[in-house]
Write a protein that holds these residues in place. Structure first.
Motif, PDB file in Angstrom:
ATOM      1  N   ALA A   1      32.244  35.677  45.668  1.00 63.38           N
ATOM      2  CA  ALA A   1      33.587  35.983  45.159  1.00 63.38           C
ATOM      3  C   ALA A   1      34.621  35.866  46.288  1.00 63.38           C
ATOM      4  N   SER A   2      35.884  35.855  45.910  1.00 68.21           N
ATOM      5  CA  SER A   2      36.980  35.828  46.886  1.00 68.21           C
ATOM      6  C   SER A   2      38.066  36.783  46.413  1.00 68.21           C
ATOM      7  N   CYS A   3      37.790  38.068  46.468  1.00 70.09           N
ATOM      8  CA  CYS A   3      38.782  39.054  46.014  1.00 70.09           C
ATOM      9  C   CYS A   3      40.037  38.939  46.890  1.00 70.09           C
ATOM     10  N   ALA A   4      41.192  39.055  46.254  1.00 71.53           N
ATOM     11  CA  ALA A   4      42.443  38.727  46.947  1.00 71.53           C
ATOM     12  C   ALA A   4      42.706  39.600  48.169  1.00 71.53           C
TER      13      ALA A   4
ATOM     14  N   SER B   1      43.045  41.859  37.221  1.00 75.95           N
ATOM     15  CA  SER B   1      42.905  40.407  37.068  1.00 75.95           C
ATOM     16  C   SER B   1      43.580  39.660  38.226  1.00 75.95           C
ATOM     17  N   GLN B   2      44.472  40.327  38.953  1.00 77.95           N
ATOM     18  CA  GLN B   2      45.149  39.659  40.069  1.00 77.95           C
ATOM     19  C   GLN B   2      44.457  39.890  41.413  1.00 77.95           C
TER      20      GLN B   2
ATOM     21  N   VAL C   1      40.840  41.069  41.787  1.00 77.48           N
ATOM     22  CA  VAL C   1      39.371  41.057  41.816  1.00 77.48           C
ATOM     23  C   VAL C   1      38.861  39.700  41.358  1.00 77.48           C
ATOM     24  N   ASP C   2      37.880  39.153  42.066  1.00 71.89           N
ATOM     25  CA  ASP C   2      37.363  37.827  41.745  1.00 71.89           C
ATOM     26  C   ASP C   2      35.856  37.882  41.498  1.00 71.89           C
ATOM     27  N   HIS C   3      35.416  38.850  40.727  1.00 73.08           N
ATOM     28  CA  HIS C   3      34.014  38.849  40.285  1.00 73.08           C
ATOM     29  C   HIS C   3      34.021  39.399  38.866  1.00 73.08           C
ATOM     30  N   ASP C   4      32.830  39.515  38.272  1.00 69.54           N
ATOM     31  CA  ASP C   4      32.777  39.838  36.837  1.00 69.54           C
ATOM     32  C   ASP C   4      32.617  41.318  36.540  1.00 69.54           C
TER      33      ASP C   4
ATOM     34  N   HIS D   1      33.958  44.703  35.885  1.00 71.22           N
ATOM     35  CA  HIS D   1      35.174  45.443  35.592  1.00 71.22           C
ATOM     36  C   HIS D   1      34.789  46.805  35.020  1.00 71.22           C
TER      37      HIS D   1
ATOM     38  N   ARG E   1      44.925  37.616  50.587  1.00 71.74           N
ATOM     39  CA  ARG E   1      45.943  36.807  49.917  1.00 71.74           C
ATOM     40  C   ARG E   1      47.069  37.654  49.325  1.00 71.74           C
TER      41      ARG E   1
END
Ligand code: SF4
Length: 387
Positions: free
Chosen positions: A68-71, A186-187, A189-192, A194, A267
């Motif tokens: 993943a690439s969490c912001a 949704s802005q 976190v970059d994994h599934d 929740h 980011r």
């Protein structure tokens, strides 16, 4: 907030009546920080007296390779990137053993979601650590990692946890919660994983007798209403399972210095500031007031700096983590000069200098040792924040 509303909330808190969503939002809007702190301190004192819990632990990150690439994350690396690493089992044991002379009681292990590391690696590391340090509790893996293990093993969370517990797991960690509200999540976190899976996995863990921490990453793009919503979801789950031992507000961090390869991975950095110490204290206080069914509120000093951590103890927090050694997830660089390591003696001084009585605890909040509070004969005895 007008006086009438303040009296209304005070009356509820004094009567032990539960505060609601609108109370929480109103408390965040209140600019009377001293009033807010005093109210939270009264609740904290009712629950934990003048005690401040701490533990002597070591944080260990087995791998920083993450699918993943969490912001907000400055920790993750992609396979083959400079500074990407994955520890061999022996390396993890060697690092853990380095802290043995300090009398550590806990290893805190969280990792990237490694795309190719086999599931078997994880119970193998735990077994080796437990064999090397049988007296040390293993607090390992976020709910996000357990969800990842479900995917890579094909096993349901219950079986994953059974296997990890058989290998020595005593608690999950509380991470991966960030902010549950989807508008924010949704802005960042970059994994599934929740709220649905995060809460499911903690529910399963609680059902197996594990007590787990809960967390909230605050001070980035969320608004106070998102923090209130987040905490109330945790409160509801706690009503159901009673399995949360502690709540930990985690302050979102900027990378002040470029990482080793010159890349700033956070980011969100260009469009965010970090929460001020006043905002941090407010967050501790409101969380303490809302979470009437969670015994402890912890300040992770690495993310707040030592001065704010000491003040947080008068704004609802009653627990300090820990001795740490290397915290990397959001702390690859820090412009405040916050140390990476605190020894037992440093923690005792920090707590006493804030006017409290230190209590060393284990992972399940069992008391290992009660210490004396600040020495009243000292000429420089600390002044209490609340007279
Ligand atoms: S926060 Fe965790 S899951 Fe997200 S990118 Fe960083 S290491 Fe990976």
């Amino acid at each position: 907030m007008d006086t009438g509303r303040k009296r209304e909330i005070e009356a509820k808190v004094e009567a032990g009546e539960r505060l609601g969503y609108h109370d929480g939002v109103a408390l965040y809007e209140c600019d009377d920080l001293a009033w807010l702190g005093g109210l939270a301190h009264a609740v904290r004192t009712r629950k934990n007296g003048d005690r401040v819990f701490f533990n002597v632990n070591r944080h260990l990150n087995l791998t920083n390779v993450c699918a993943a690439s969490c912001a907000y994350c400055s920790f993750q690396r992609k396979p083959g990137e400079k500074a990407a690493y994955t520890m061999r089992v022996e390396e993890a044991v060697r690092l853990a053993r380095e802290m043995e002379p300090e009398g550590i009681t806990e290893l805190h292990i969280v990792n990237g979601l490694h795309p190719t590391l086999p599931w078997r690696y994880y119970p193998r590391v735990l077994r080796a650590l437990k064999q090397a340090l049988p007296g040390v509790s293993l607090k390992c893996f976020t709910a996000t990692e357990i969800h990842w293990f479900e995917k890579i093993s094909g096993l349901p969370a219950g079986d994953v946890l059974d296997e990890l517990m058989d290998a020595g797991l005593e608690s999950l960690t509380g991470g991966g919660a960030e902010i549950f509200d989807w508008e924010v999540r949704s802005q960042i976190v970059d994994h599934d994983t929740h709220w649905e899976d995060w809460s499911r996995i903690h529910r399963v863990a609680h059902g197996k007798g594990l007590r787990t921490p809960s967390t909230m990453l605050y001070g980035h793009i969320e608004e106070p209403r998102h923090r209130v919503d987040h905490v109330l979801r945790l409160r509801e789950l706690q009503d159901e399972t009673g399995g949360f031992a502690v709540f930990i507000p985690l302050r979102y961090q900027h990378d002040f210095v470029d990482s080793a390869d010159g890349v700033v991975r956070n980011r969100l950095q260009a469009r965010t500031t970090m929460a001020t110490p006043a905002e941090a204290l407010k967050t501790f206080a409101v969380s303490r007031l809302l979470l009437d069914n969670v015994e402890h509120v912890k300040c992770f000093w690495v993310m707040h700096g030592l001065s704010t951590a000491q003040l947080a103890l008068s704004f609802g927090a009653d627990d300090l983590d820990g001795s740490v050694v290397e915290y990397k997830i959001t702390h690859d660089a820090d412009g405040y000069g916050t140390p990476h390591t605190m020894h037992r003696a440093d923690l005792l001084d920090l707590i006493r200098d804030a006017g409290f009585r230190p209590v060393e605890r284990n992972t399940r909040y069992g008391v290992i040792r009660e210490y004396d509070g600040p020495d009243p004969a000292r000429r420089d005895v600390p002044h209490p924040v609340w007279a």
